[in-house]
Design an enzyme around this catalytic site. Structure first.
Site, PDB file in Angstrom:
ATOM      1  N   ASP A  95      -0.114   5.024   1.101  1.00 57.88           N
ATOM      2  CA  ASP A  95      -0.362   5.947   2.202  1.00 57.88           C
ATOM      3  C   ASP A  95      -0.246   5.253   3.553  1.00 57.88           C
ATOM      4  OD1 ASP A  95      -0.935   7.782   0.192  1.00 57.88           O
ATOM      5  OD2 ASP A  95      -3.108   7.577   0.404  1.00 57.88           O
ATOM      6  N   ASP A 151       0.883  -1.152   0.000  1.00 55.05           N
ATOM      7  CA  ASP A 151       0.000   0.000   0.000  1.00 55.05           C
ATOM      8  C   ASP A 151       0.931   1.215   0.000  1.00 55.05           C
ATOM      9  OD1 ASP A 151      -2.370   1.640   0.553  1.00 55.05           O
ATOM     10  OD2 ASP A 151      -1.544   1.817   2.572  1.00 55.05           O
TER      11      ASP A 151
END
Length: 181
Positions: free
Chosen positions: A29, A27
């Protein structure tokens, strides 16, 4: 199954496990960097020449988590493809950040758009042809971990961004699962 003899420095030296995933997915963020891409409104970010970026105001500085670049380099040297899976509401900004931080070069696959992470993984499977059980995923959101793990992907929840310790723990978890087969 890939094998690598790359040393990682932490409190002591660690060797990567012999059984490694065929694809490692991150991922973005709060996993690779400590902010949400879709909350950045300054379109004038530029590299600061020190591995970070700076906005139009000199006080607006952003950096990757401390271990991010090194972990991407380790995977690259081990010739393990890397993918980015992000549900951001601002895909152009997230893609721009990958370039500004000079880490875009590490990613073989990018699925960066709003929606369920399961959709991202279906695309990774389609394009890479790697089975889900050969994938390792790092994310800061528990809901994504729960959804993606149902596909058979080895998932690791990172609470405050990826660290060397969590990375090595994830690789070891993957290796242990594969050794049981």
């Amino acid at each position: 199954m890939a094998s690598a003899n790359i040393l990682m420095e932490n409190e002591s030296q660690h060797i990567l496990p012999k059984i490694l995933p065929k694809l490692v997915i991150f991922d973005l963020d709060y996993t690779l960097w400590p902010f949400w891409a879709d909350t950045l409104y300054d379109l004038n970010y530029k590299s600061d020449g020190k591995g970070g970026i700076i906005g139009s105001r000199s006080s607006d500085k952003k950096k990757l988590y401390k271990d991010t670049r090194e972990l991407l380099e380790i995977l690259s040297k081990a010739k393990i493809p890397i993918a980015a899976a992000s549900r951001t509401d601002d895909p152009p900004m997230a893609k721009n950040l990958l370039k500004l931080f000079d880490i875009d070069k590490y990613f073989s696959y990018k699925e960066i758009y709003p929606g369920c992470k399961v959709d991202h993984f279906k695309q990774f499977h389609k394009y890479s042809q790697f089975p889900y059980k050969e994938m390792l995923f790092f994310d800061d959101e528990e809901r994504n971990i729960q959804d993606v793990s149902l596909l058979g992907v080895t998932c690791v929840h990172v609470d405050r961004g990826i660290t060397k310790r969590e990375f090595l723990d994830g690789l070891n978890l993957f290796s242990r699962k594969e050794n049981k087969k």
